[in-house]
Design an enzyme around this catalytic site. Structure first.
Site, PDB file in Angstrom:
ATOM      1  N   ASP A  95       0.853  -1.179   0.000  1.00 36.75           N
ATOM      2  CA  ASP A  95       0.000   0.000   0.000  1.00 36.75           C
ATOM      3  C   ASP A  95       0.894   1.236   0.000  1.00 36.75           C
ATOM      4  O   ASP A  95       1.942   1.230   0.641  1.00 36.75           O
ATOM      5  CB  ASP A  95      -0.819   0.014   1.297  1.00 36.75           C
ATOM      6  CG  ASP A  95      -2.298  -0.233   1.038  1.00 36.75           C
ATOM      7  OD1 ASP A  95      -2.666  -0.506  -0.106  1.00 36.75           O
ATOM      8  OD2 ASP A  95      -3.071  -0.163   2.012  1.00 36.75           O
ATOM      9  N   ASP A 269      -7.454  -7.531  -1.408  1.00 34.53           N
ATOM     10  CA  ASP A 269      -6.841  -7.634  -0.080  1.00 34.53           C
ATOM     11  C   ASP A 269      -7.904  -7.219   0.923  1.00 34.53           C
ATOM     12  O   ASP A 269      -8.790  -6.408   0.600  1.00 34.53           O
ATOM     13  CB  ASP A 269      -5.641  -6.686   0.093  1.00 34.53           C
ATOM     14  CG  ASP A 269      -6.093  -5.265   0.400  1.00 34.53           C
ATOM     15  OD1 ASP A 269      -6.563  -4.572  -0.527  1.00 34.53           O
ATOM     16  OD2 ASP A 269      -6.045  -4.854   1.584  1.00 34.53           O
TER      17      ASP A 269
END
Lengths: 378, 378
Positions: A95, A269
């Site tokens: 991320d 995710d």
């Protein structure tokens, strides 16, 4: 490194909008639809990397924000990168940190350049920009780098969503300029635009014009109804190229994954399987089970006697109930493991259903079975 | 069950007072000196049973008090016994509960018959007697049952120690009468007597006259100096028969185990490797390491690169430091695993040293290496 393959995506089969594919990275393939277990701070909470791999997971997600603050991106680089640091050989997607720093609503300031914020750990001041985020992800040795983006809240007015989208696109351009192309590594752009169809379309179109190795759909899983999320996917994925993977960030429950694959998403995710596992919630083919419930106290059956996962097969629900009632660590470990395995089983089942051209039937049957326990109550 | 062997002990070698032996149980052998990981509530905290077995542990310890309260001994019996409940096939020894209920100083009342007490979980009233403790352990299907005893505190005046010892002997007699002899199962008596030599001798002598499958030394590991504990062992173990296993309850640190084996002890249990593991303390051949200490932040080396234990071999001390600093579950799991493996390595090394007649040299070298890090500071 001469024989490291280029980062790429092979589309192997389709069934309606649902896709069966394979992402190629320098650290191995990722069969899609794929679920990425979340390893925020360099660990999938409570799990050994070999246990995670045994569930069938081929890629993990790490977090630039958390790892930048602790232990520090440079330190991770000195340990040989995040893979060696955490003992995971497969690919890792990180991320960008944008979502996390912008969640620090009281502690951060946003401008054109980036975000200044205070660490949630020690209150120290930090700055994060598209360039620094990409650099942090390079230090972590992320196989898939995410562009630094602004993720607006839900609901979000159209003019605010437009402003945010434009900023995110300028940041995507800067992220791409900062990203060092290397064989086997990829950079993903992030589609924003709230739940405004034409903004989603515009965001996707302009990102595709810039060109990325893959495209994420961001700004969902922020509280919107499933119907709005699904509609947004329906207007977004057709704008994305078929030869690039599509990643829906932060989603979701098992039925949400089926909904999204049905609309052309390849990668996911979510903290749900791990976080819910620590809270005593088991995801199963027959729906969710809250194992702390007294009805499981004398249940001698395992979660799934036919599973290849020891956590699902070798421990009775009554024993799991006992562990949660007693606050025992092993309960968290076993249920995290079970949930991660179930998520991977679900992805494998979806891949098979697409390959065999029966995804719609699979999805309908799955939704029906998932809904049952909620009707029965718990 | 016709070919279940009788519970027995084979003394295979001696070196001074140190012994190398093998306890035979219906669920397999226990090579001694042996360390029993503590699984109080039906789980070795944070560990899968197969991980515990892979460390070399051949027997676990469970606790009658905790399991009686939750999930309940009858319930465990309905699950097929503690072994099936917790998925551990090897032998299990259960504490009688005496130590635990008598630790509830504000909540319990002791008389000739037994102890009445209030549960630490919900405040409910319970009674525990020698007979009910043995019955609970039978319901749990313990391979080794411990007699119900009173464990006096340290220090303890001689007249109080004498009163307690006499009660414990009467309870031992009742425990023995309540115990159902079955092939492969054993009942251990417990020597008490504080740190008063003649009381220890009397306690041991009278227990041996009653006759048990093994003899535990209780009432130590309650705050006494190591020298007093060692002296007590020196006056106690010579009174015990050579053809029965001797178990020192609740001890201890690695050097304590070496001290006790040197004085004729065969079996141990202790929460230290598991509890300390959850607190960031690693036991190693070179002494204790507090992994939360900043000096480990950039340490790229594992705890033991030559270990067969993944936890010791595959993760750097710097990564373990990061996990503990971040409050991550995996740190607790890995360090518990490492410590349990180290304890089993230590027991194996002691067994080899006795077999090869070099225990004194081994013990001297071990003490020297253990002492070093404390001199260096941490």
């Amino acid at each position: 490194m001469t024989d490291t393959p280029d980062f790429s995506f092979d589309l192997l089969a389709t069934d309606g909008a649902a896709r069966r594919g394979r992402v190629v990275t320098g650290r191995g393939p990722i069969d899609t639809p794929a679920f990425m277990p979340v390893g925020t701070a360099g660990t999938v909470k409570g799990m050994l990397p070999e246990q995670v791999a045994a569930t069938g997971a081929q890629i993990l997600l790490g977090n630039a924000y958390h790892l930048m603050l602790r232990p520090g991106a440079e330190r991770v680089a000195e340990f040989g990168g995040l893979h060696r640091f955490m003992n995971w050989d497969g690919p890792i997607l990180t991320d960008s940190g944008g979502y996390q720093v912008l969640s620090l609503t009281d502690l951060r300031k946003l401008d054109e350049n980036g975000v200044t914020f205070r660490s949630h750990i020690d209150g120290s001041y930090w700055e994060m920009t598209p360039e620094s985020s990409v650099e942090i992800q390079r230090l972590l040795d992320a196989d898939i780098t995410m562009v630094f983006d602004e993720c607006p809240p839900y609901p979000c007015e159209e003019d605010e969503a437009k402003r945010s989208l434009d900023l995110t696109l300028r940041w995507a351009e800067r992220s791409k300029a900062a990203f060092e192309n290397r064989p086997g590594y990829g950079l993903f752009g992030i589609v924003q635009g709230g739940v405004h169809d034409h903004l989603r379309e515009e965001s996707a179109r302009r990102l595709v014009e810039m060109g990325f190795h893959g495209y994420a759909v961001g700004g969902l899983a922020v509280g919107e109804p499933a119907a709005e999320r699904n509609h947004t996917l329906e207007v977004t994925t057709p704008v994305l190229p078929t030869d690039r993977p599509r990643y829906l960030m932060g989603v979701g429950k098992p039925v949400d994954l089926v909904d999204a694959v049905e609309r052309g998403i390849d990668m996911f995710d979510c903290v749900l399987p791990t976080r819910s596992g620590r809270r005593g919630l088991a995801f199963t083919w027959g729906g969710d089970l809250k194992l702390t419930n007294a009805r499981f106290r004398d249940d001698h059956e395992p979660l799934d006697p036919n599973s290849s996962c020891p956590a699902s097969r070798d421990y009775s629900k009554g024993y799991l109930h006992h562990l949660f009632r007693s606050g025992e660590l092993l309960g968290w470990v076993l249920l995290t493991w079970h949930n991660l395995h179930f998520y991977q089983e679900l992805m494998a089942a979806m891949r098979a259903a697409v390959e065999e051209g029966r995804f719609a039937d699979f999805a309908a049957a799955f939704r029906e079975r998932q809904a049952k326990p909620k009707q029965a109550g718990a």
